[in-house]
Design a protein around this motif. Structure first.
Motif, PDB file in Angstrom:
ATOM      1  N   THR A 164       0.856  -1.188   0.000  1.00 60.60           N
ATOM      2  CA  THR A 164       0.000   0.000   0.000  1.00 60.60           C
ATOM      3  C   THR A 164       0.892   1.238   0.000  1.00 60.60           C
ATOM      4  O   THR A 164       1.730   1.406   0.902  1.00 60.60           O
ATOM      5  N   TYR A 165       0.739   2.056  -1.014  1.00 58.48           N
ATOM      6  CA  TYR A 165       1.522   3.285  -1.131  1.00 58.48           C
ATOM      7  C   TYR A 165       0.663   4.498  -0.801  1.00 58.48           C
ATOM      8  O   TYR A 165      -0.545   4.519  -1.048  1.00 58.48           O
ATOM      9  N   VAL A 166       1.315   5.515  -0.250  1.00 53.79           N
ATOM     10  CA  VAL A 166       0.674   6.798   0.023  1.00 53.79           C
ATOM     11  C   VAL A 166       1.426   7.875  -0.762  1.00 53.79           C
ATOM     12  O   VAL A 166       2.663   7.875  -0.791  1.00 53.79           O
ATOM     13  N   ALA A 167       0.677   8.757  -1.415  1.00 51.49           N
ATOM     14  CA  ALA A 167       1.277   9.855  -2.175  1.00 51.49           C
ATOM     15  C   ALA A 167       1.077  11.160  -1.408  1.00 51.49           C
ATOM     16  O   ALA A 167      -0.006  11.423  -0.872  1.00 51.49           O
ATOM     17  N   LYS A 182      -8.389  30.624   1.743  1.00 49.62           N
ATOM     18  CA  LYS A 182      -9.771  31.009   1.469  1.00 49.62           C
ATOM     19  C   LYS A 182     -10.575  29.903   0.794  1.00 49.62           C
ATOM     20  O   LYS A 182     -11.794  29.890   0.855  1.00 49.62           O
ATOM     21  N   LYS A 183      -9.871  29.005   0.132  1.00 45.39           N
ATOM     22  CA  LYS A 183     -10.567  27.983  -0.656  1.00 45.39           C
ATOM     23  C   LYS A 183      -9.805  26.670  -0.563  1.00 45.39           C
ATOM     24  O   LYS A 183      -8.590  26.624  -0.785  1.00 45.39           O
ATOM     25  N   PRO A 184     -10.489  25.544  -0.254  1.00 46.39           N
ATOM     26  CA  PRO A 184      -9.787  24.256  -0.208  1.00 46.39           C
ATOM     27  C   PRO A 184      -9.450  23.761  -1.605  1.00 46.39           C
ATOM     28  O   PRO A 184     -10.042  24.192  -2.598  1.00 46.39           O
ATOM     29  N   VAL A 185      -8.491  22.855  -1.670  1.00 44.95           N
ATOM     30  CA  VAL A 185      -8.120  22.223  -2.929  1.00 44.95           C
ATOM     31  C   VAL A 185      -8.535  20.755  -2.873  1.00 44.95           C
ATOM     32  O   VAL A 185      -8.687  20.186  -1.793  1.00 44.95           O
ATOM     33  N   ASP A 186      -8.723  20.156  -4.039  1.00 50.30           N
ATOM     34  CA  ASP A 186      -9.085  18.745  -4.133  1.00 50.30           C
ATOM     35  C   ASP A 186      -7.833  17.900  -4.355  1.00 50.30           C
ATOM     36  O   ASP A 186      -7.074  18.152  -5.294  1.00 50.30           O
ATOM     37  N   LEU A 187      -7.638  16.895  -3.506  1.00 56.56           N
ATOM     38  CA  LEU A 187      -6.496  15.990  -3.592  1.00 56.56           C
ATOM     39  C   LEU A 187      -7.024  14.602  -3.946  1.00 56.56           C
ATOM     40  O   LEU A 187      -7.998  14.124  -3.348  1.00 56.56           O
ATOM     41  N   HIS A 188      -6.355  13.939  -4.878  1.00 58.82           N
ATOM     42  CA  HIS A 188      -6.925  12.702  -5.406  1.00 58.82           C
ATOM     43  C   HIS A 188      -5.822  11.772  -5.908  1.00 58.82           C
ATOM     44  O   HIS A 188      -4.831  12.212  -6.480  1.00 58.82           O
ATOM     45  N   VAL A 189      -6.007  10.471  -5.686  1.00 59.20           N
ATOM     46  CA  VAL A 189      -5.111   9.438  -6.212  1.00 59.20           C
ATOM     47  C   VAL A 189      -5.964   8.303  -6.752  1.00 59.20           C
ATOM     48  O   VAL A 189      -6.930   7.876  -6.101  1.00 59.20           O
ATOM     49  N   GLU A 190      -5.616   7.807  -7.924  1.00 59.33           N
ATOM     50  CA  GLU A 190      -6.341   6.662  -8.486  1.00 59.33           C
ATOM     51  C   GLU A 190      -5.408   5.821  -9.334  1.00 59.33           C
ATOM     52  O   GLU A 190      -4.389   6.307  -9.836  1.00 59.33           O
ATOM     53  N   GLY A 220      12.513  20.112   6.192  1.00 54.06           N
ATOM     54  CA  GLY A 220      12.117  21.510   6.156  1.00 54.06           C
ATOM     55  C   GLY A 220      10.944  21.829   5.250  1.00 54.06           C
ATOM     56  O   GLY A 220      10.449  22.957   5.249  1.00 54.06           O
ATOM     57  N   TRP A 221      10.478  20.856   4.466  1.00 53.66           N
ATOM     58  CA  TRP A 221       9.329  21.051   3.606  1.00 53.66           C
ATOM     59  C   TRP A 221       8.063  20.619   4.327  1.00 53.66           C
ATOM     60  O   TRP A 221       8.127  19.956   5.367  1.00 53.66           O
ATOM     61  N   MET A 222       6.917  20.990   3.768  1.00 54.95           N
ATOM     62  CA  MET A 222       5.625  20.523   4.255  1.00 54.95           C
ATOM     63  C   MET A 222       5.128  19.406   3.340  1.00 54.95           C
ATOM     64  O   MET A 222       5.545  19.318   2.180  1.00 54.95           O
ATOM     65  N   GLU A 223       4.260  18.553   3.856  1.00 54.23           N
ATOM     66  CA  GLU A 223       3.638  17.546   3.020  1.00 54.23           C
ATOM     67  C   GLU A 223       2.178  17.377   3.418  1.00 54.23           C
ATOM     68  O   GLU A 223       1.808  17.554   4.588  1.00 54.23           O
ATOM     69  N   VAL A 224       1.351  17.067   2.418  1.00 58.95           N
ATOM     70  CA  VAL A 224      -0.054  16.789   2.659  1.00 58.95           C
ATOM     71  C   VAL A 224      -0.422  15.549   1.860  1.00 58.95           C
ATOM     72  O   VAL A 224       0.028  15.363   0.727  1.00 58.95           O
ATOM     73  N   LYS A 225      -1.219  14.689   2.461  1.00 57.19           N
ATOM     74  CA  LYS A 225      -1.578  13.421   1.824  1.00 57.19           C
ATOM     75  C   LYS A 225      -2.535  13.647   0.662  1.00 57.19           C
ATOM     76  O   LYS A 225      -3.590  14.256   0.812  1.00 57.19           O
ATOM     77  N   ILE A 260       6.046  15.232  -5.736  1.00 56.58           N
ATOM     78  CA  ILE A 260       5.092  14.309  -5.131  1.00 56.58           C
ATOM     79  C   ILE A 260       5.856  13.097  -4.623  1.00 56.58           C
ATOM     80  O   ILE A 260       6.537  12.411  -5.396  1.00 56.58           O
ATOM     81  N   ASP A 261       5.770  12.859  -3.329  1.00 61.07           N
ATOM     82  CA  ASP A 261       6.487  11.770  -2.667  1.00 61.07           C
ATOM     83  C   ASP A 261       5.573  10.553  -2.585  1.00 61.07           C
ATOM     84  O   ASP A 261       4.433  10.657  -2.108  1.00 61.07           O
ATOM     85  N   ILE A 262       6.054   9.408  -3.051  1.00 59.05           N
ATOM     86  CA  ILE A 262       5.268   8.175  -3.073  1.00 59.05           C
ATOM     87  C   ILE A 262       6.043   7.118  -2.288  1.00 59.05           C
ATOM     88  O   ILE A 262       7.118   6.673  -2.703  1.00 59.05           O
ATOM     89  N   ARG A 263       5.495   6.721  -1.149  1.00 51.43           N
ATOM     90  CA  ARG A 263       6.223   5.805  -0.271  1.00 51.43           C
ATOM     91  C   ARG A 263       5.263   4.840   0.406  1.00 51.43           C
ATOM     92  O   ARG A 263       4.059   5.111   0.497  1.00 51.43           O
ATOM     93  N   PRO A 264       5.774   3.698   0.894  1.00 54.74           N
ATOM     94  CA  PRO A 264       4.895   2.714   1.545  1.00 54.74           C
ATOM     95  C   PRO A 264       4.194   3.299   2.769  1.00 54.74           C
ATOM     96  O   PRO A 264       4.742   4.131   3.478  1.00 54.74           O
ATOM     97  N   LYS A 265       2.958   2.850   2.967  1.00 52.99           N
ATOM     98  CA  LYS A 265       2.189   3.305   4.109  1.00 52.99           C
ATOM     99  C   LYS A 265       2.812   2.798   5.404  1.00 52.99           C
ATOM    100  O   LYS A 265       3.218   1.629   5.490  1.00 52.99           O
TER     101      LYS A 265
END
Length: 268
Positions: A164-167, A182-190, A220-225, A260-265
């Motif tokens: 299982t990978y998480v991006a 002010k506005k959310p963004v849509d995050l998606h993986v398929e 030092g960077w930020m990441e969001v799933k 985009i970082d892709i690594r095992p969960k």
């Protein structure tokens, strides 16, 4: 008192037995006895934990990285790749390759230059720049857009199977910045040949009244799933990871994308 069998078994035998466990189990075994501690550092073990195509992948890295790798034992190489991913550039793609320390499974980060970013070659909207804290030679900095569309694609055959990978989007903000609180963004993986996946809607730059979905990394960077997917056999084609905000005309500025970082969960 029961006899200590670790004093009876040859160190090579212990190393061979440990090679059928996992990296995290081998590290724990060092606490058993001095004999286990010595056996756990054997190339017999860590050579089995390296991916079979590890050296082929690294051959596409810089000459200095290749020379460094050539001087390492397999044990040293394993932990080097866990702590210091190497940048791969074979002319058609730029990314970094490393290993998950607990499992030995492959990790990749797609560089910003490897991503599809709408209007990224229009200087009024985006600019490419060097940041010393980035592992890559260039990152993408948003100057101003109304619609945001960032997409990364990776072939599942280069990833570890049955995993299982998480991006994650790896990013930070420049000064000044605006629009992302002010506005959310849509995050998606398929997966290309699978279901539609799940979409998350989050604020990349939340205010005090909005939950924080991102986190700070050790570099030092930020990441969001962005999302996750299961790589069964590596024959699922491609995993597609995206970030979009195209529903309104709120101007946005200051986002810096490293990749985009892709690594095992992490299942621990």
């Amino acid at each position: 008192m029961k006899p200590d069998i670790t004093n009876k078994l040859p160190e090579e035998c212990i190393s061979y037995i440990l090679s059928f466990t996992s990296p995290i189990d081998v590290c724990r075994s060092k606490l058993v006895s001095p004999v286990f501690r010595s056996a756990a550092d054997s190339d017999t073990i860590w050579g089995k934990f390296l991916p079979p195509d590890c050296y082929d992948i690294i051959s596409n890295s810089s000459s200095s990285s290749n020379q460094l790798v050539a001087s390492m034992s397999k044990t040293q190489l394993y932990f080097h790749l866990c702590n210091n991913p190497v940048v791969i550039d074979n002319g058609t793609m730029v990314n970094s390759f490393g290993l998950d320390k607990a499992t030995g499974k492959k990790c990749y980060m797609l560089a910003a230059r490897r991503l599809s970013i709408a209007w990224s070659n229009t200087p009024n909207y985006w600019r490419w720049r060097h940041l010393p804290e980035s592992r890559f030679s260039e990152v993408a900095e948003l100057r101003q857009v109304w619609w945001l569309d960032v997409k990364g694609t990776i072939e599942t055959k280069i990833l570890s199977p049955k995993t299982t990978y998480v991006a994650y989007l790896v990013y930070k903000f420049a000064t000044p910045r605006y629009g992302f609180e002010k506005k959310p963004v849509d995050l998606h993986v398929e997966l290309e040949q699978s279901d539609a996946g799940r979409t998350f809607r989050v604020f990349l730059d939340p205010s005090e009244n909005i939950p924080q979905f991102s986190r700070e990394r050790g570099d030092g960077w930020m990441e969001v799933k962005l999302g996750e997917f299961f790589n069964e056999h590596g024959d699922d084609g491609k995993a597609i990871c995206s970030l979009r905000e195209v529903d309104n005309y709120i101007p946005k500025k200051g986002l810096i994308v490293e990749g985009i970082d892709i690594r095992p969960k992490d299942i621990r």
